[in-house]
Design a protein around this motif. Structure first.
Motif, PDB file in Angstrom:
ATOM      1  N   ILE A   1      21.374  11.996   7.438  1.00 40.10           N
ATOM      2  CA  ILE A   1      20.583  13.154   7.060  1.00 40.10           C
ATOM      3  C   ILE A   1      20.219  13.047   5.578  1.00 40.10           C
ATOM      4  O   ILE A   1      21.072  12.750   4.747  1.00 40.10           O
ATOM      5  CB  ILE A   1      21.366  14.463   7.313  1.00 40.10           C
ATOM      6  CG1 ILE A   1      21.811  14.551   8.769  1.00 40.10           C
ATOM      7  CG2 ILE A   1      20.559  15.686   6.914  1.00 40.10           C
ATOM      8  CD1 ILE A   1      20.688  14.615   9.769  1.00 40.10           C
ATOM      9  N   GLU A   2      18.953  13.288   5.244  1.00 39.59           N
ATOM     10  CA  GLU A   2      18.497  13.241   3.854  1.00 39.59           C
ATOM     11  C   GLU A   2      17.748  14.532   3.525  1.00 39.59           C
ATOM     12  O   GLU A   2      16.523  14.542   3.402  1.00 39.59           O
ATOM     13  CB  GLU A   2      17.599  12.032   3.626  1.00 39.59           C
ATOM     14  CG  GLU A   2      18.304  10.705   3.845  1.00 39.59           C
ATOM     15  CD  GLU A   2      17.406   9.504   3.610  1.00 39.59           C
ATOM     16  OE1 GLU A   2      16.319   9.678   3.033  1.00 39.59           O
ATOM     17  OE2 GLU A   2      17.791   8.405   3.998  1.00 39.59           O
ATOM     18  N   PRO A   3      18.454  15.641   3.376  1.00 37.89           N
ATOM     19  CA  PRO A   3      17.776  16.909   3.108  1.00 37.89           C
ATOM     20  C   PRO A   3      17.168  16.953   1.711  1.00 37.89           C
ATOM     21  O   PRO A   3      17.589  16.235   0.808  1.00 37.89           O
ATOM     22  CB  PRO A   3      18.881  17.949   3.258  1.00 37.89           C
ATOM     23  CG  PRO A   3      20.126  17.205   2.937  1.00 37.89           C
ATOM     24  CD  PRO A   3      19.901  15.795   3.409  1.00 37.89           C
ATOM     25  N   THR A   4      16.177  17.805   1.558  1.00 36.51           N
ATOM     26  CA  THR A   4      15.477  17.972   0.288  1.00 36.51           C
ATOM     27  C   THR A   4      15.577  19.415  -0.166  1.00 36.51           C
ATOM     28  O   THR A   4      15.362  20.334   0.621  1.00 36.51           O
ATOM     29  CB  THR A   4      13.989  17.584   0.447  1.00 36.51           C
ATOM     30  OG1 THR A   4      13.909  16.240   0.904  1.00 36.51           O
ATOM     31  CG2 THR A   4      13.248  17.721  -0.863  1.00 36.51           C
ATOM     32  N   LEU A   5      15.892  19.611  -1.431  1.00 33.38           N
ATOM     33  CA  LEU A   5      15.868  20.931  -2.055  1.00 33.38           C
ATOM     34  C   LEU A   5      14.618  20.986  -2.915  1.00 33.38           C
ATOM     35  O   LEU A   5      14.460  20.200  -3.845  1.00 33.38           O
ATOM     36  CB  LEU A   5      17.110  21.159  -2.911  1.00 33.38           C
ATOM     37  CG  LEU A   5      17.141  22.449  -3.741  1.00 33.38           C
ATOM     38  CD1 LEU A   5      17.078  23.672  -2.848  1.00 33.38           C
ATOM     39  CD2 LEU A   5      18.388  22.481  -4.614  1.00 33.38           C
ATOM     40  N   THR A   6      13.698  21.911  -2.581  1.00 29.83           N
ATOM     41  CA  THR A   6      12.431  22.050  -3.295  1.00 29.83           C
ATOM     42  C   THR A   6      12.359  23.434  -3.917  1.00 29.83           C
ATOM     43  O   THR A   6      12.640  24.427  -3.249  1.00 29.83           O
ATOM     44  CB  THR A   6      11.242  21.876  -2.321  1.00 29.83           C
ATOM     45  OG1 THR A   6      11.347  20.614  -1.676  1.00 29.83           O
ATOM     46  CG2 THR A   6       9.915  21.988  -3.054  1.00 29.83           C
ATOM     47  N   ILE A   7      11.984  23.490  -5.175  1.00 30.41           N
ATOM     48  CA  ILE A   7      11.765  24.761  -5.857  1.00 30.41           C
ATOM     49  C   ILE A   7      10.277  24.828  -6.175  1.00 30.41           C
ATOM     50  O   ILE A   7       9.763  24.034  -6.958  1.00 30.41           O
ATOM     51  CB  ILE A   7      12.610  24.870  -7.139  1.00 30.41           C
ATOM     52  CG1 ILE A   7      14.090  24.679  -6.810  1.00 30.41           C
ATOM     53  CG2 ILE A   7      12.363  26.212  -7.821  1.00 30.41           C
ATOM     54  CD1 ILE A   7      14.969  24.512  -8.015  1.00 30.41           C
ATOM     55  N   ASN A   8       9.567  25.745  -5.520  1.00 27.41           N
ATOM     56  CA  ASN A   8       8.128  25.850  -5.703  1.00 27.41           C
ATOM     57  C   ASN A   8       7.765  26.198  -7.138  1.00 27.41           C
ATOM     58  O   ASN A   8       8.502  26.902  -7.827  1.00 27.41           O
ATOM     59  CB  ASN A   8       7.533  26.897  -4.759  1.00 27.41           C
ATOM     60  CG  ASN A   8       7.419  26.397  -3.339  1.00 27.41           C
ATOM     61  OD1 ASN A   8       7.654  25.232  -3.052  1.00 27.41           O
ATOM     62  ND2 ASN A   8       7.037  27.279  -2.436  1.00 27.41           N
ATOM     63  N   SER A   9       6.608  25.734  -7.552  1.00 21.55           N
ATOM     64  CA  SER A   9       6.080  26.052  -8.876  1.00 21.55           C
ATOM     65  C   SER A   9       5.991  27.567  -9.043  1.00 21.55           C
ATOM     66  O   SER A   9       5.563  28.273  -8.135  1.00 21.55           O
ATOM     67  CB  SER A   9       4.690  25.429  -9.022  1.00 21.55           C
ATOM     68  OG  SER A   9       4.130  25.767 -10.258  1.00 21.55           O
ATOM     69  N   GLY A  10       6.437  28.068 -10.171  1.00 19.32           N
ATOM     70  CA  GLY A  10       6.415  29.499 -10.418  1.00 19.32           C
ATOM     71  C   GLY A  10       7.657  30.228  -9.945  1.00 19.32           C
ATOM     72  O   GLY A  10       7.824  31.413 -10.204  1.00 19.32           O
ATOM     73  N   SER A  11       8.538  29.527  -9.232  1.00 18.62           N
ATOM     74  CA  SER A  11       9.797  30.116  -8.761  1.00 18.62           C
ATOM     75  C   SER A  11      10.948  29.564  -9.586  1.00 18.62           C
ATOM     76  O   SER A  11      10.867  28.459 -10.108  1.00 18.62           O
ATOM     77  CB  SER A  11      10.034  29.783  -7.287  1.00 18.62           C
ATOM     78  OG  SER A  11       9.030  30.330  -6.481  1.00 18.62           O
TER      79      SER A  11
END
Length: 86
Positions: free
Chosen positions: A46-56
């Motif tokens: 498993i290779e999960p991704t943590l993404t923080i959207n621009s502006g957040s």
């Protein structure tokens, strides 16, 4: 998604005093969010991704927990696509 939480008010909504554990799932932060401690983990292939959207923003608070983010992997990969300012 496997989301476990503990804290002084484990109400199902992660906030500044909760210890949040996310296992083996992709997560996208779409609004400002806070936590007491965030543990993001993967195992196997498993290779999960943590993404923080621009502006957040994703902010660790030290009122109850340590305000840290812990990334762990066992057999998987942790990727960093962009720099993170903390």
């Amino acid at each position: 998604m496997e989301l476990r939480m503990s804290g002084t008010d484990p109400d199902g909504i992660p906030d500044g005093d909760d210890y949040v554990t996310i296992e083996e799932q992709d997560v996208t932060v779409t609004a400002n969010a806070g936590f007491g401690h965030l543990e993001f983990s993967a195992s196997g292939t498993i290779e999960p991704t943590l993404t923080i959207n621009s502006g957040s923003s994703l902010v660790g608070y030290t009122d109850v927990e340590d305000g840290a983010i812990t990334f762990t992997a066992s057999g998987g990969k942790l990727r960093r696509n962009e720099s993170i300012d903390m």
